[in-house]
Enzyme design. Structure first.
Site, PDB file in Angstrom:
ATOM      1  N   ALA A 196       0.836  -1.205   0.000  1.00 10.30           N
ATOM      2  CA  ALA A 196       0.000   0.000   0.000  1.00 10.30           C
ATOM      3  C   ALA A 196       0.871   1.256   0.000  1.00 10.30           C
ATOM      4  O   ALA A 196       0.615   2.214  -0.744  1.00 10.30           O
ATOM      5  CB  ALA A 196      -0.948   0.004   1.206  1.00 10.30           C
ATOM      6  N   ASP A 197       1.906   1.269   0.818  1.00 10.18           N
ATOM      7  CA  ASP A 197       2.847   2.392   0.825  1.00 10.18           C
ATOM      8  C   ASP A 197       3.525   2.550  -0.535  1.00 10.18           C
ATOM      9  O   ASP A 197       3.616   3.649  -1.088  1.00 10.18           O
ATOM     10  CB  ASP A 197       3.931   2.166   1.889  1.00 10.18           C
ATOM     11  CG  ASP A 197       3.495   2.589   3.279  1.00 10.18           C
ATOM     12  OD1 ASP A 197       2.639   3.484   3.396  1.00 10.18           O
ATOM     13  OD2 ASP A 197       4.015   2.025   4.256  1.00 10.18           O
ATOM     14  N   LEU A 198       4.044   1.434  -1.055  1.00  5.57           N
ATOM     15  CA  LEU A 198       4.829   1.497  -2.283  1.00  5.57           C
ATOM     16  C   LEU A 198       3.978   1.891  -3.487  1.00  5.57           C
ATOM     17  O   LEU A 198       4.416   2.671  -4.349  1.00  5.57           O
ATOM     18  CB  LEU A 198       5.519   0.153  -2.522  1.00  5.57           C
ATOM     19  CG  LEU A 198       6.561  -0.222  -1.463  1.00  5.57           C
ATOM     20  CD1 LEU A 198       7.023  -1.664  -1.638  1.00  5.57           C
ATOM     21  CD2 LEU A 198       7.750   0.723  -1.508  1.00  5.57           C
TER      22      LEU A 198
END
Length: 426
Positions: A196-198
């Site tokens: 999700a961050d990436l």
């Protein structure tokens, strides 16, 4: 008239840089980086790899939270731990670090002076978190109409969840991603990496590049609002569309594919492989090779659609065929047939792989923390025929470039910088 003037000045600066060097398509673009942890830093590292001059703003004495996400630390030539965390190094290449206390007026004034010299501002504070410092988009847009301002938050700047903090694992859960990940008879699982961050960082970088093109045409900046839940909802792709098409909630399939069979991990006589049979022609070739032409002729399995519908009957029989031979038998045979098949590597095997090495995916850079030695990083996967990914700077030490940047960007003298540091602003 003001917009046309801004556009002409910006175009002239970019054109001059393009004529001067081909060392990165964003060479000459200046980024004011108010991000920390992973989603934002991964975005700004991509911009830096593409040539942008990224100034990372960090808290005096503490810096980015990920400086403390350790061990492991990077190691010096003697194999001893340094003070630099590996986590921080994964997303902060090609940046210059300055320390700046944004909680006081002095730091806020310096920030605005630097923003005036910037093309892009990227931040991943909680929604509304920068308003108290006068550094939110609403506070800056009229003064800096050419500024591209990118916000990365858990839930975006609108909607009922906008005020909530967002973390990768929470977004994986709320987006449905975890409900699709794991074995059918097990519980939901997060991915082994912070997807999700990436992916939020990736979407942000794409959006910023689109906004830079818009600015080149019009001279106008804009606000980019990246919500991680939006990103991971879009990331549901085929499973999301499968649900929207049928109204049926997809179940976990482990390593299997929802729309293609056979397309998953299989146990062999001596290990595990991934086999991806992409169409009926490939399935026929596989059956001829494996001596199981009866499967290709079986009316339950003679098309992908039927194999998907009869997955429960097909897979036990097919799995027995794979399990009867060692991995290398299938790897060699499928390579000859042009059918996708490969080993399930651990991370060491990935970096030892001759193809990964030939593509230059392990990057070595000089780093001041290792006493003149090298630090190992993961290279950018972007390859260009006309421009280059530009590896200019290793992940910075905390505040390493404070004096340099303030002299260069704002023309401050050593005495002025020393005074700011004495006041606790730097």
């Amino acid at each position: 008239a003001m917009i046309h003037k801004l556009s002409a000045e910006w175009r002239a600066r970019v054109l001059t840089v393009k004529e001067a060097t081909m060392a990165g398509p964003l060479n000459g673009i200046r980024v004011f980086d108010l991000t920390r942890v992973l989603a934002g830093p991964s975005c700004t590292q991509m911009l830096g790899d593409l040539g942008a001059d990224v100034i990372k703003i960090e808290r005096p004495g503490a810096g980015d939270d990920t400086r403390g996400f350790a061990p492991p630390f990077i190691r010096d030539d003697a194999g001893r731990d340094t003070s630099e965390s590996s986590y921080f190094c994964c997303a902060n290449r090609n940046k210059r670090s300055i320390t700046l206390d944004l909680t006081g007026k002095g730091g806020q004034d310096l920030a605005r002076q630097m923003i005036a010299e910037s093309d892009v501002l990227v931040e991943n504070f909680k929604t509304g978190g920068l308003a108290k410092y006068g550094l939110d988009y609403a506070s800056l847009k009229d003064e800096f109409p050419g500024l591209i301002y990118c916000s990365i938050t858990g839930f975006g700047h609108t909607g009922p969840y906008a005020p909530r903090p967002g973390y990768d694992v929470l977004i994986q859960a709320m987006s449905g991603f975890m409900s699709l990940t794991g074995e059918p008879d097990g519980g939901p699982q997060k991915a082994g990496l912070p997807v999700a961050d990436l992916m939020a960082g990736m979407y942000a970088a794409v959006a910023i590049n689109a906004a830079l093109l818009h600015k080149e045409k019009t001279g106008l900046g804009q606000h980019i609002d990246i919500g991680m839940l939006d990103v991971m909802t879009a990331f549901s792709t085929i499973q999301g569309i499968n649900y929207l098409a049928t109204g049926e909630v997809p179940a976990r399939l482990g390593n299997a594919h929802p729309n293609i069979v056979p397309y998953q991990a299989f146990k062999t006589a001596d290990g595990d492989i991934i086999l991806a049979v992409g169409n009926d022609s490939q399935f026929q070739k596989f059956c001829d090779f494996a001596g199981c032409t009866h499967l290709a002729a079986d009316p339950r399995f003679d098309s992908n659609q039927k194999r998907v519908q009869n997955r429960a009957e097909f897979l036990p029989e097919f799995s027995q065929i794979i399990a009867a031979k060692p991995s290398q038998f299938w790897l060699d045979g499928m390579r000859e047939l042009g059918i996708s098949c490969g080993p399930i590597n651990n991370i060491q095997q990935v970096f030892d792989d001759p193809h990964v090495q030939a593509r230059g995916m392990k990057l070595e850079m000089d780093h001041p923390a290792v006493g003149g030695g090298k630090v190992n990083l993961i290279a950018s996967p972007m390859r260009f025929s006309q421009t280059n990914v530009d590896y200019r700077r290793p992940p910075p030490m905390l505040g390493q470039h404070t004096d340099e940047v303030l002299r260069e960007r704002l023309g401050l003298s050593e005495a002025q910088i020393d005074g700011l540091r004495a006041e606790g602003i730097l």
